[in-house]
Design a protein around this motif. Structure first.
Motif, PDB file in Angstrom:
ATOM      1  N   THR A  64     -19.633  -0.323   0.296  1.00  0.00           N
ATOM      2  CA  THR A  64     -19.690   1.126   0.123  1.00  0.00           C
ATOM      3  C   THR A  64     -18.590   1.637  -0.806  1.00  0.00           C
ATOM      4  O   THR A  64     -18.843   2.447  -1.676  1.00  0.00           O
ATOM      5  N   TRP A  65     -17.370   1.172  -0.607  1.00  0.00           N
ATOM      6  CA  TRP A  65     -16.224   1.717  -1.329  1.00  0.00           C
ATOM      7  C   TRP A  65     -15.463   0.663  -2.109  1.00  0.00           C
ATOM      8  O   TRP A  65     -15.285  -0.454  -1.637  1.00  0.00           O
ATOM      9  N   GLU A  66     -14.966   1.070  -3.256  1.00  0.00           N
ATOM     10  CA  GLU A  66     -13.952   0.310  -3.980  1.00  0.00           C
ATOM     11  C   GLU A  66     -12.692   1.156  -3.836  1.00  0.00           C
ATOM     12  O   GLU A  66     -12.667   2.322  -4.248  1.00  0.00           O
ATOM     13  N   VAL A  67     -11.657   0.604  -3.208  1.00  0.00           N
ATOM     14  CA  VAL A  67     -10.471   1.373  -2.871  1.00  0.00           C
ATOM     15  C   VAL A  67      -9.336   0.998  -3.808  1.00  0.00           C
ATOM     16  O   VAL A  67      -9.028  -0.177  -3.999  1.00  0.00           O
ATOM     17  N   ASP A  68      -8.711   2.037  -4.380  1.00  0.00           N
ATOM     18  CA  ASP A  68      -7.547   1.859  -5.237  1.00  0.00           C
ATOM     19  C   ASP A  68      -6.363   2.482  -4.510  1.00  0.00           C
ATOM     20  O   ASP A  68      -6.256   3.717  -4.428  1.00  0.00           O
ATOM     21  N   ALA A  69      -5.517   1.634  -3.935  1.00  0.00           N
ATOM     22  CA  ALA A  69      -4.361   2.109  -3.175  1.00  0.00           C
ATOM     23  C   ALA A  69      -3.264   1.058  -3.232  1.00  0.00           C
ATOM     24  O   ALA A  69      -3.539  -0.132  -3.296  1.00  0.00           O
ATOM     25  N   LYS A  70      -2.033   1.526  -3.208  1.00  0.00           N
ATOM     26  CA  LYS A  70      -0.902   0.613  -3.162  1.00  0.00           C
ATOM     27  C   LYS A  70      -0.628   0.237  -1.711  1.00  0.00           C
ATOM     28  O   LYS A  70      -0.826   1.056  -0.821  1.00  0.00           O
ATOM     29  N   PRO A  71      -0.148  -0.961  -1.455  1.00  0.00           N
ATOM     30  CA  PRO A  71       0.178  -1.322  -0.074  1.00  0.00           C
ATOM     31  C   PRO A  71       1.465  -0.654   0.411  1.00  0.00           C
ATOM     32  O   PRO A  71       1.628  -0.405   1.594  1.00  0.00           O
ATOM     33  N   THR A  72       2.379  -0.326  -0.534  1.00  0.00           N
ATOM     34  CA  THR A  72       3.662   0.263  -0.170  1.00  0.00           C
ATOM     35  C   THR A  72       4.014   1.374  -1.150  1.00  0.00           C
ATOM     36  O   THR A  72       3.848   1.220  -2.360  1.00  0.00           O
ATOM     37  N   TYR A  73       4.539   2.479  -0.592  1.00  0.00           N
ATOM     38  CA  TYR A  73       4.990   3.614  -1.395  1.00  0.00           C
ATOM     39  C   TYR A  73       6.478   3.825  -1.137  1.00  0.00           C
ATOM     40  O   TYR A  73       6.936   3.699   0.004  1.00  0.00           O
ATOM     41  N   VAL A 121      -1.264   8.167  -3.054  1.00  0.00           N
ATOM     42  CA  VAL A 121      -2.510   8.468  -3.757  1.00  0.00           C
ATOM     43  C   VAL A 121      -3.487   7.333  -3.473  1.00  0.00           C
ATOM     44  O   VAL A 121      -3.198   6.174  -3.778  1.00  0.00           O
ATOM     45  N   ILE A 122      -4.625   7.683  -2.877  1.00  0.00           N
ATOM     46  CA  ILE A 122      -5.644   6.692  -2.535  1.00  0.00           C
ATOM     47  C   ILE A 122      -6.972   7.172  -3.101  1.00  0.00           C
ATOM     48  O   ILE A 122      -7.391   8.298  -2.833  1.00  0.00           O
ATOM     49  N   ARG A 123      -7.609   6.306  -3.883  1.00  0.00           N
ATOM     50  CA  ARG A 123      -8.884   6.649  -4.512  1.00  0.00           C
ATOM     51  C   ARG A 123     -10.002   5.791  -3.918  1.00  0.00           C
ATOM     52  O   ARG A 123      -9.868   4.582  -3.819  1.00  0.00           O
ATOM     53  N   PHE A 124     -11.103   6.459  -3.579  1.00  0.00           N
ATOM     54  CA  PHE A 124     -12.297   5.796  -3.060  1.00  0.00           C
ATOM     55  C   PHE A 124     -13.410   5.989  -4.075  1.00  0.00           C
ATOM     56  O   PHE A 124     -13.775   7.123  -4.381  1.00  0.00           O
ATOM     57  N   LEU A 135     -10.909   8.056   6.465  1.00  0.00           N
ATOM     58  CA  LEU A 135     -12.027   8.582   5.690  1.00  0.00           C
ATOM     59  C   LEU A 135     -13.282   8.452   6.550  1.00  0.00           C
ATOM     60  O   LEU A 135     -13.670   7.346   6.916  1.00  0.00           O
ATOM     61  N   ARG A 136     -13.901   9.585   6.886  1.00  0.00           N
ATOM     62  CA  ARG A 136     -15.149   9.586   7.664  1.00  0.00           C
ATOM     63  C   ARG A 136     -16.300   9.850   6.706  1.00  0.00           C
ATOM     64  O   ARG A 136     -16.250  10.796   5.925  1.00  0.00           O
ATOM     65  N   TYR A 137     -17.312   9.014   6.789  1.00  0.00           N
ATOM     66  CA  TYR A 137     -18.455   9.145   5.882  1.00  0.00           C
ATOM     67  C   TYR A 137     -19.735   8.701   6.574  1.00  0.00           C
ATOM     68  O   TYR A 137     -19.704   8.061   7.618  1.00  0.00           O
ATOM     69  N   GLN A 138     -20.843   9.055   5.946  1.00  0.00           N
ATOM     70  CA  GLN A 138     -22.147   8.641   6.461  1.00  0.00           C
ATOM     71  C   GLN A 138     -22.641   7.468   5.636  1.00  0.00           C
ATOM     72  O   GLN A 138     -22.748   7.572   4.409  1.00  0.00           O
ATOM     73  N   ASP A 139     -22.911   6.358   6.310  1.00  0.00           N
ATOM     74  CA  ASP A 139     -23.422   5.186   5.614  1.00  0.00           C
ATOM     75  C   ASP A 139     -24.760   5.547   4.971  1.00  0.00           C
ATOM     76  O   ASP A 139     -25.647   6.061   5.647  1.00  0.00           O
ATOM     77  N   PRO A 140     -24.918   5.307   3.660  1.00  0.00           N
ATOM     78  CA  PRO A 140     -26.142   5.734   2.986  1.00  0.00           C
ATOM     79  C   PRO A 140     -27.400   4.984   3.425  1.00  0.00           C
ATOM     80  O   PRO A 140     -28.497   5.513   3.286  1.00  0.00           O
ATOM     81  N   THR A 141     -27.262   3.800   3.972  1.00  0.00           N
ATOM     82  CA  THR A 141     -28.449   3.045   4.376  1.00  0.00           C
ATOM     83  C   THR A 141     -28.816   3.279   5.837  1.00  0.00           C
ATOM     84  O   THR A 141     -29.975   3.474   6.166  1.00  0.00           O
ATOM     85  N   THR A 142     -27.828   3.279   6.742  1.00  0.00           N
ATOM     86  CA  THR A 142     -28.115   3.428   8.169  1.00  0.00           C
ATOM     87  C   THR A 142     -28.011   4.872   8.651  1.00  0.00           C
ATOM     88  O   THR A 142     -28.455   5.174   9.743  1.00  0.00           O
ATOM     89  N   TYR A 202     -10.331   3.145   7.523  1.00  0.00           N
ATOM     90  CA  TYR A 202      -8.900   3.361   7.554  1.00  0.00           C
ATOM     91  C   TYR A 202      -8.248   2.553   6.458  1.00  0.00           C
ATOM     92  O   TYR A 202      -8.475   1.337   6.359  1.00  0.00           O
ATOM     93  N   GLN A 203      -7.457   3.203   5.632  1.00  0.00           N
ATOM     94  CA  GLN A 203      -6.693   2.515   4.599  1.00  0.00           C
ATOM     95  C   GLN A 203      -5.236   2.527   5.010  1.00  0.00           C
ATOM     96  O   GLN A 203      -4.591   3.579   5.048  1.00  0.00           O
ATOM     97  N   GLU A 204      -4.692   1.360   5.326  1.00  0.00           N
ATOM     98  CA  GLU A 204      -3.297   1.260   5.742  1.00  0.00           C
ATOM     99  C   GLU A 204      -2.374   1.158   4.547  1.00  0.00           C
ATOM    100  O   GLU A 204      -2.734   0.617   3.502  1.00  0.00           O
TER     101      GLU A 204
END
Length: 169
Positions: free
Chosen positions: A39-48, A55-58, A149-156, A163-165
């Motif tokens: 569903t998602w490609e996540v762009d986030a750093k592990p440490t800030y 900044v977290i991009r989905f 991030l709460r979302y609706q799965d497009p297939t189900t 959760y992005q840690e």
């Protein structure tokens, strides 16, 4: 002949049990929900560091539109060092609207089309109202955090939580 029928019935029972056990869903509890990677490609750093914003991009990598719930509400939780009352995470306080201001309600959902990106930014501050017009602020301490991030799965069409840690040094 009786031995043949007994072996055959034993074989059928073993196959039936194998199917039942193999199809049963594992009942595991973790701090993170199960994430469907497609569903998602996540762009986030592990440490800030202390001087940079989180900044977290989905990016929606599905072929369909994905509905994100409460897109303007930033939900960040801090991992507690000791689990109290069975809770391992504490929700950080965050203001959508300045104290005393009359703001329109945030949208309940946002559709993210194929290839589009939803970016969350957090300045690592807790903010809350104390009194009618007074905003209190507290800088986030070092530790482990997660963005929800709460979302609706497009297939189900089921509502999923991702959760992005990340860590703050």
């Amino acid at each position: 002949m009786k031995i043949y029928y007994r072996l055959l019935s034993l074989f059928v029972i073993v196959v039936f049990l194998a199917i039942v056990v193999a199809c049963k869903k594992a009942n595991r509890t973790t701090d993170k929900s199960v994430v469907i990677k497609s569903t998602w490609e996540v762009d986030a750093k592990p440490t800030y560091t202390a001087d940079e914003k989180v900044v977290i991009r989905f990016k929606n990598i599905t072929e369909q539109e994905v509905v994100v719930f409460d897109p303007l509400i930033v939900v960040v939780e801090q991992k507690l060092k000791t689990k109290t009352e069975g809770k391992g995470w504490k929700r950080m306080r965050w203001l959508y609207c300045p104290c005393g201001a009359s703001c329109p309600p945030p949208p309940h959902q946002l559709e993210i089309t194929k290839g589009d990106v939803k970016t969350f930014v957090w300045n690592k501050e807790e903010r809350w109202c104390e009194g009618a017009m007074k905003t209190k602020t507290l800088k986030a301490s070092q530790g482990t955090y997660r963005l929800q991030l709460r979302y609706q799965d497009p297939t189900t069409k089921a509502v999923e939580t991702y959760y992005q840690e990340f860590n703050i040094d």
